[in-house]
Design a protein around this motif. Sequence first.
Motif, PDB file in Angstrom:
ATOM      1  N   LEU A  17       0.827  -1.202   0.000  1.00 23.57           N
ATOM      2  CA  LEU A  17       0.000   0.000   0.000  1.00 23.57           C
ATOM      3  C   LEU A  17       0.864   1.256   0.000  1.00 23.57           C
ATOM      4  CD1 LEU A  17      -2.739  -1.051   2.576  1.00 23.57           C
ATOM      5  CD2 LEU A  17      -2.657  -1.435   0.121  1.00 23.57           C
ATOM      6  N   LEU A  18       1.963   1.225   0.732  1.00 25.36           N
ATOM      7  CA  LEU A  18       2.906   2.347   0.693  1.00 25.36           C
ATOM      8  C   LEU A  18       3.439   2.548  -0.717  1.00 25.36           C
ATOM      9  CD1 LEU A  18       5.044   1.769   3.912  1.00 25.36           C
ATOM     10  CD2 LEU A  18       3.382   3.589   3.529  1.00 25.36           C
ATOM     11  N   TYR A  19       3.753   1.442  -1.395  1.00 24.05           N
ATOM     12  CA  TYR A  19       4.285   1.509  -2.760  1.00 24.05           C
ATOM     13  C   TYR A  19       3.271   2.135  -3.705  1.00 24.05           C
ATOM     14  CZ  TYR A  19       6.360   0.145  -7.198  1.00 24.05           C
ATOM     15  OH  TYR A  19       6.903   0.170  -8.464  1.00 24.05           O
ATOM     16  N   VAL A  20       2.013   1.711  -3.609  1.00 26.76           N
ATOM     17  CA  VAL A  20       0.973   2.255  -4.480  1.00 26.76           C
ATOM     18  C   VAL A  20       0.832   3.758  -4.255  1.00 26.76           C
ATOM     19  CG1 VAL A  20      -1.517   2.242  -4.941  1.00 26.76           C
ATOM     20  CG2 VAL A  20      -0.286   0.083  -4.685  1.00 26.76           C
ATOM     21  N   ASN A  21       0.931   4.175  -3.005  1.00 24.62           N
ATOM     22  CA  ASN A  21       0.834   5.588  -2.665  1.00 24.62           C
ATOM     23  C   ASN A  21       2.054   6.361  -3.145  1.00 24.62           C
ATOM     24  OD1 ASN A  21       1.396   7.837  -0.298  1.00 24.62           O
ATOM     25  ND2 ASN A  21      -0.764   7.660  -0.875  1.00 24.62           N
ATOM     26  N   CYS A  22       3.228   5.828  -2.851  1.00 28.41           N
ATOM     27  CA  CYS A  22       4.500   6.433  -3.291  1.00 28.41           C
ATOM     28  C   CYS A  22       5.624   5.441  -3.006  1.00 28.41           C
ATOM     29  CB  CYS A  22       4.759   7.737  -2.545  1.00 28.41           C
ATOM     30  SG  CYS A  22       6.408   8.434  -2.894  1.00 28.41           S
ATOM     31  N   PRO A  23       6.321   4.935  -4.029  1.00 25.59           N
ATOM     32  CA  PRO A  23       7.375   3.937  -3.811  1.00 25.59           C
ATOM     33  C   PRO A  23       8.445   4.370  -2.814  1.00 25.59           C
ATOM     34  CG  PRO A  23       6.822   4.048  -6.134  1.00 25.59           C
ATOM     35  CD  PRO A  23       6.074   5.173  -5.465  1.00 25.59           C
ATOM     36  N   ARG A  24       8.738   5.669  -2.763  1.00 25.61           N
ATOM     37  CA  ARG A  24       9.775   6.122  -1.838  1.00 25.61           C
ATOM     38  C   ARG A  24       9.370   5.961  -0.366  1.00 25.61           C
ATOM     39  NH1 ARG A  24      13.880  10.913  -3.544  1.00 25.61           N
ATOM     40  NH2 ARG A  24      14.783   9.819  -5.314  1.00 25.61           N
ATOM     41  N   ARG A  25       8.073   5.920  -0.114  1.00 28.35           N
ATOM     42  CA  ARG A  25       7.629   5.707   1.262  1.00 28.35           C
ATOM     43  C   ARG A  25       8.086   4.341   1.780  1.00 28.35           C
ATOM     44  NH1 ARG A  25       1.891   8.196   3.065  1.00 28.35           N
ATOM     45  NH2 ARG A  25       2.421  10.384   2.731  1.00 28.35           N
ATOM     46  N   VAL A  26       8.126   3.349   0.905  1.00 29.27           N
ATOM     47  CA  VAL A  26       8.620   2.023   1.290  1.00 29.27           C
ATOM     48  C   VAL A  26      10.060   2.147   1.781  1.00 29.27           C
ATOM     49  CG1 VAL A  26       9.118  -0.326   0.507  1.00 29.27           C
ATOM     50  CG2 VAL A  26       7.113   0.885  -0.382  1.00 29.27           C
ATOM     51  N   ILE A 239      13.469  -2.363  -3.310  1.00 25.99           N
ATOM     52  CA  ILE A 239      13.572  -1.141  -2.509  1.00 25.99           C
ATOM     53  C   ILE A 239      14.098  -1.458  -1.115  1.00 25.99           C
ATOM     54  CG2 ILE A 239      12.244   0.731  -1.433  1.00 25.99           C
ATOM     55  CD1 ILE A 239      10.364   0.571  -3.884  1.00 25.99           C
ATOM     56  N   LYS A 240      13.604  -2.536  -0.522  1.00 23.96           N
ATOM     57  CA  LYS A 240      14.074  -2.911   0.819  1.00 23.96           C
ATOM     58  C   LYS A 240      15.539  -3.348   0.800  1.00 23.96           C
ATOM     59  CE  LYS A 240       9.990  -3.854   3.458  1.00 23.96           C
ATOM     60  NZ  LYS A 240       9.490  -4.652   4.580  1.00 23.96           N
ATOM     61  N   ALA A 241      15.992  -3.795  -0.347  1.00 27.28           N
ATOM     62  CA  ALA A 241      17.404  -4.189  -0.479  1.00 27.28           C
ATOM     63  C   ALA A 241      18.314  -2.982  -0.682  1.00 27.28           C
ATOM     64  CB  ALA A 241      17.562  -5.164  -1.636  1.00 27.28           C
ATOM     65  N   GLY A 242      17.722  -1.786  -0.845  1.00 28.38           N
ATOM     66  CA  GLY A 242      18.537  -0.582  -0.946  1.00 28.38           C
ATOM     67  C   GLY A 242      18.293   0.276  -2.165  1.00 28.38           C
ATOM     68  N   PHE A 243      17.468  -0.183  -3.103  1.00 28.42           N
ATOM     69  CA  PHE A 243      17.187   0.598  -4.312  1.00 28.42           C
ATOM     70  C   PHE A 243      16.313   1.798  -3.974  1.00 28.42           C
ATOM     71  CE2 PHE A 243      14.128   1.384  -7.808  1.00 28.42           C
ATOM     72  CZ  PHE A 243      15.021   1.881  -8.754  1.00 28.42           C
ATOM     73  N   MET A 244      16.736   2.983  -4.425  1.00 29.44           N
ATOM     74  CA  MET A 244      15.957   4.193  -4.209  1.00 29.44           C
ATOM     75  C   MET A 244      15.143   4.510  -5.458  1.00 29.44           C
ATOM     76  SD  MET A 244      14.878   6.925  -2.681  1.00 29.44           S
ATOM     77  CE  MET A 244      15.856   7.189  -1.220  1.00 29.44           C
ATOM     78  N   PRO A 245      13.822   4.442  -5.376  1.00 30.15           N
ATOM     79  CA  PRO A 245      12.990   4.760  -6.544  1.00 30.15           C
ATOM     80  C   PRO A 245      13.129   6.225  -6.945  1.00 30.15           C
ATOM     81  CG  PRO A 245      11.714   3.678  -4.822  1.00 30.15           C
ATOM     82  CD  PRO A 245      13.009   4.077  -4.214  1.00 30.15           C
ATOM     83  N   GLU A 246      12.816   6.522  -8.201  1.00 31.34           N
ATOM     84  CA  GLU A 246      12.854   7.905  -8.663  1.00 31.34           C
ATOM     85  C   GLU A 246      11.803   8.733  -7.935  1.00 31.34           C
ATOM     86  OE1 GLU A 246      12.554   8.435 -12.839  1.00 31.34           O
ATOM     87  OE2 GLU A 246      14.187   7.063 -13.318  1.00 31.34           O
ATOM     88  N   ARG A 247      12.154   9.979  -7.719  1.00 29.82           N
ATOM     89  CA  ARG A 247      11.218  10.883  -7.040  1.00 29.82           C
ATOM     90  C   ARG A 247      10.201  11.411  -8.040  1.00 29.82           C
ATOM     91  NH1 ARG A 247      10.434  16.325  -5.642  1.00 29.82           N
ATOM     92  NH2 ARG A 247       9.803  16.635  -3.475  1.00 29.82           N
ATOM     93  N   ASN A 257       5.412  13.375   5.491  1.00 28.64           N
ATOM     94  CA  ASN A 257       6.353  13.434   6.607  1.00 28.64           C
ATOM     95  C   ASN A 257       7.805  13.288   6.164  1.00 28.64           C
ATOM     96  OD1 ASN A 257       4.200  13.673   8.290  1.00 28.64           O
ATOM     97  ND2 ASN A 257       4.393  11.676   9.252  1.00 28.64           N
ATOM     98  N   PHE A 258       8.003  12.719   4.975  1.00 28.55           N
ATOM     99  CA  PHE A 258       9.360  12.434   4.517  1.00 28.55           C
ATOM    100  C   PHE A 258       9.892  13.497   3.555  1.00 28.55           C
ATOM    101  CE2 PHE A 258       7.321   8.044   4.727  1.00 28.55           C
ATOM    102  CZ  PHE A 258       7.606   7.899   6.074  1.00 28.55           C
ATOM    103  N   SER A 259       9.152  14.585   3.337  1.00 33.07           N
ATOM    104  CA  SER A 259       9.502  15.541   2.287  1.00 33.07           C
ATOM    105  C   SER A 259      10.904  16.122   2.454  1.00 33.07           C
ATOM    106  CB  SER A 259       8.461  16.660   2.231  1.00 33.07           C
ATOM    107  OG  SER A 259       8.355  17.306   3.484  1.00 33.07           O
ATOM    108  N   GLU A 260      11.318  16.394   3.705  1.00 29.09           N
ATOM    109  CA  GLU A 260      12.636  17.003   3.898  1.00 29.09           C
ATOM    110  C   GLU A 260      13.778  16.043   3.589  1.00 29.09           C
ATOM    111  OE1 GLU A 260      13.991  17.517   8.097  1.00 29.09           O
ATOM    112  OE2 GLU A 260      11.892  17.055   8.553  1.00 29.09           O
TER     113      GLU A 260
END
Length: 273
Positions: A17-26, A239-247, A257-260
Amino acid sequence: MMSTDSSNQEINVSDLLLYVNCPRRVYFVSRGFELFSEVTASRLERIILKELSLNYPEIVKDCSLNADNLHKELEHSLAKVCTDLPLLFPRELAGVAKEIFEEGKARARAKIPEIASNLLGALEEFGREPMLAALTPVKTEPFLSSERLNLKGVPSKLVCFESAQIPSILRPGSCPEQGVWASDRIHVAAFVLLLEAENGKEVPFAFVEYVSFGLLRRVAIRSSDRREVLKICREVEKIKAGFMPERKEEKFCKECNFSEHCISEPSLMSKFF
């Protein structure tokens, strides 16, 4: 508080659900960032309405098919829920101001007329027994897991409907005019896959209960839903292994909450971890 251990690749349905909302939240949640920083009146309203919905079966079973009686029973049940809430969620509600609590309670109470109207309409359309079967849990918040899927999760409840165990989720917030939101379809499809893995039996549908409106939606689970769940699981693993999705700039980014911390260059992010 942040954890530096990202070796555990186990996936929770909530990660999807976090991924669907925004992958970076994961990425951020898997590294210990807090998803919610405070309890607002809006969030409190959702908590109250979810707890109230757990009393729907008892209310539907005992209440006569009368709008006034149904409204009174819901009011009475909501009052009990609000009394019990600090005992049910001591950590989440610790330090919540009385004004916030009262506002959340008032917002939840304002939804009762619509909830009563929709429950009464469903009772008249489908009948008491089918409604009770769809609402009454045989298990509440059961833990489901599958090594093959590398997935675990806890649906709101399992109900016995048409001689089969069916997963059901309680969703506060808005409700589409027809069907369910795409994220809710992914949510229940994941639980269908987990339940099938545990029971070895096909689960052709699930329920989504929009508790702010007293509406229950039946969702037929399609192959495309199953395919999407598996696809998202593989992306979450990366993503959990360390991959950072594109913003991606979204309308809710300013309230996130993670914007900064959410900067676009992965190389810069690596300085923090």
